[in-house]
Design a protein around this motif. Structure first.
Motif, PDB file in Angstrom:
ATOM      1  N   ALA A  48      83.421   3.665  27.538  1.00 19.98           N
ATOM      2  CA  ALA A  48      83.309   4.722  28.547  1.00 19.98           C
ATOM      3  C   ALA A  48      84.393   4.569  29.614  1.00 19.98           C
ATOM      4  O   ALA A  48      84.891   5.572  30.157  1.00 19.98           O
ATOM      5  N   TRP A  49      84.767   3.338  29.908  1.00 22.37           N
ATOM      6  CA  TRP A  49      85.855   3.113  30.868  1.00 22.37           C
ATOM      7  C   TRP A  49      87.224   3.353  30.225  1.00 22.37           C
ATOM      8  O   TRP A  49      88.096   3.982  30.824  1.00 22.37           O
ATOM      9  N   THR A 103      90.405   8.249  19.025  1.00 22.03           N
ATOM     10  CA  THR A 103      89.817   7.361  18.011  1.00 22.03           C
ATOM     11  C   THR A 103      88.650   6.576  18.580  1.00 22.03           C
ATOM     12  O   THR A 103      87.581   6.480  17.961  1.00 22.03           O
ATOM     13  N   LEU A 104      88.837   6.021  19.771  1.00 24.67           N
ATOM     14  CA  LEU A 104      87.735   5.288  20.407  1.00 24.67           C
ATOM     15  C   LEU A 104      86.559   6.218  20.713  1.00 24.67           C
ATOM     16  O   LEU A 104      85.395   5.832  20.569  1.00 24.67           O
ATOM     17  N   GLY A 105      86.874   7.427  21.139  1.00 21.31           N
ATOM     18  CA  GLY A 105      85.814   8.388  21.418  1.00 21.31           C
ATOM     19  C   GLY A 105      84.998   8.720  20.187  1.00 21.31           C
ATOM     20  O   GLY A 105      83.773   8.856  20.244  1.00 21.31           O
ATOM     21  N   LEU A 108      82.523   6.020  19.536  1.00 21.44           N
ATOM     22  CA  LEU A 108      81.398   6.026  20.467  1.00 21.44           C
ATOM     23  C   LEU A 108      80.413   7.153  20.167  1.00 21.44           C
ATOM     24  O   LEU A 108      79.197   6.946  20.141  1.00 21.44           O
ATOM     25  N   ASN A 109      80.944   8.346  19.972  1.00 20.82           N
ATOM     26  CA  ASN A 109      80.115   9.534  19.731  1.00 20.82           C
ATOM     27  C   ASN A 109      81.034  10.616  19.192  1.00 20.82           C
ATOM     28  O   ASN A 109      81.888  11.117  19.931  1.00 20.82           O
ATOM     29  N   THR A 156      76.868   7.114  25.814  1.00 24.78           N
ATOM     30  CA  THR A 156      75.583   6.461  25.591  1.00 24.78           C
ATOM     31  C   THR A 156      74.484   7.443  25.184  1.00 24.78           C
ATOM     32  O   THR A 156      73.366   7.030  24.900  1.00 24.78           O
ATOM     33  N   SER A 157      74.761   8.733  25.175  1.00 24.58           N
ATOM     34  CA  SER A 157      73.793   9.755  24.769  1.00 24.58           C
ATOM     35  C   SER A 157      74.479  10.774  23.874  1.00 24.58           C
ATOM     36  O   SER A 157      75.697  10.988  23.989  1.00 24.58           O
ATOM     37  N   ASN A 158      73.731  11.393  22.995  1.00 23.42           N
ATOM     38  CA  ASN A 158      74.331  12.392  22.106  1.00 23.42           C
ATOM     39  C   ASN A 158      74.875  13.588  22.881  1.00 23.42           C
ATOM     40  O   ASN A 158      75.971  14.091  22.595  1.00 23.42           O
ATOM     41  N   TYR A 159      74.082  14.041  23.857  1.00 21.68           N
ATOM     42  CA  TYR A 159      74.487  15.198  24.651  1.00 21.68           C
ATOM     43  C   TYR A 159      74.181  14.918  26.117  1.00 21.68           C
ATOM     44  O   TYR A 159      73.240  14.184  26.436  1.00 21.68           O
TER      45      TYR A 159
END
Length: 337
Positions: A48-49, A103-105, A108-109, A156-159
């Motif tokens: 996230a950072w 790519t990192l995103g 994560l989700n 940390t959440s889907n939406y």
């Protein structure tokens, strides 16, 4: 590559990164991750950072690439117009940061790829079009910080829950106002380059009124923030940091209000330097509502220290040519007889 060339290239990239701005967006995204109802594991918080920070760096490279002709007129000492960085290098670095962050995103989700795509389109449109279009440019620039907050939530959440929208709006309004104050230090260069920013079009009084209105709006949303969240967190820390941010924001506006007209570059830059510190404190304030008070305080102290030291060492050298600093008392230099 000779050592002196490698050192010059490294310093050119470091100047482009503007370390006094680079801690902020990651903290905004971390606040979103901490306030999200999802499960905040260590690697998700790190992601996230990292992703918005990479996006921020991409925006800085892209901004210098798209503004290279304007900088050649107003700020020829910057990396691209000075020849210390090729325009093609800046463009490639922007692409690399975007590709790595995307790519990192995805890891994560996968849904964040749509957010990254919209943020990229907005960032490019700002630098290539909206920046020269009055208040709309400031508002478009401000929404990039709201995207960073949403990304943290979605790490940390889907939406993002609906309760997160007012908080994202708070960052949008705040950053729009900060960007508007920042535009006051570039009036002469923007006018020479044909950039019709709000200060160029309507002057300082209208720009100050708009910035003050945005200040009142974001502060109102910030005061309501605890009511929107399922958990209150450490309220004393939140209110203390928010109070500091509110005072610093008002101080920056008051500095512009009381400055002689026409406003000098030194005063405009000083006001924005205050806001650069203030927005870091604001982002850390929200961390008190979603994470441990000790962690929020530690991040706040470290981020403010890094931002303050980097501004002291680098900011004026990046904003103004060495000759300007040497001859102009308005910029803190010594006037030649």
């Amino acid at each position: 590559m000779p050592m002196w060339k490698a050192r010059r290239a490294l310093l050119a990239h470091l100047e482009t990164w503007r370390p006094y701005t680079s801690t902020y967006v990651g903290l905004v995204s971390l606040a979103g991750a901490a306030l999200s109802p999802g499960h905040s594991t260590g690697w998700r918080l790190a992601g996230a950072w990292a992703v918005p920070t990479l996006g921020w760096l991409a925006g800085l490279y892209g901004g210098d690439y798209f503004d290279r002709k304007l900088d050649a007129i107003a700020k020829p000492h910057r990396p691209i117009p000075s020849g210390r960085m090729r325009a093609r290098t800046a463009l490639l670095c922007m692409i690399l940061c975007v590709a790595t962050g995307s790519t990192l995103g995805l890891l994560l989700n996968w849904r964040t790829i749509f957010l990254v795509a919209v943020a990229l389109a907005v960032g490019v449109s700002y630098n290539s079009w909206f920046k020269a279009r009055g208040l709309s440019g400031n508002l478009v620039r401000g929404c990039l910080t709201a995207f960073a907050f949403f990304f943290g939530v979605m790490a940390t959440s889907n939406y993002p829950p609906l309760t997160m929208i007012p908080l994202a709006a708070m960052f949008w309004l705040h950053d729009s106002g900060s960007n508007l104050v920042g535009a006051l230090r570039d009036v002469d260069g923007d006018r020479a380059g044909g950039y019709q920013t709000l200060p160029v079009r309507h002057g300082v009084p209208v720009s100050l009124a708009c910035a003050a209105s945005l200040y009142v709006l974001w502060l109102g949303l910030a005061l309501c923030a605890p009511l929107l969240l399922p958990r209150s967190g450490y309220m004393a820390g939140y209110l203390a940091f928010l109070g500091i941010a509110a005072v610093l924001g008002a101080l920056a506006l008051l500095l512009i209000r009381r400055a002689p007209r026409p406003i000098t570059r030194r005063v405009a830059l000083r006001a924005h330097e205050i806001l650069v510190i203030e927005r870091v404190i604001l982002a850390c304030a929200l961390l008190f509502l979603g994470t441990q008070a000790s962690l929020a305080a530690l991040l706040g102290v470290v981020a403010v220290a890094v931002t303050g030291v980097a501004q002291h060492l680098m900011r004026r050298r990046y904003e103004f040519a060495p000759s300007d600093l040497a001859v102009s008392p308005d910029l803190g230099g010594v006037a030649r007889p």
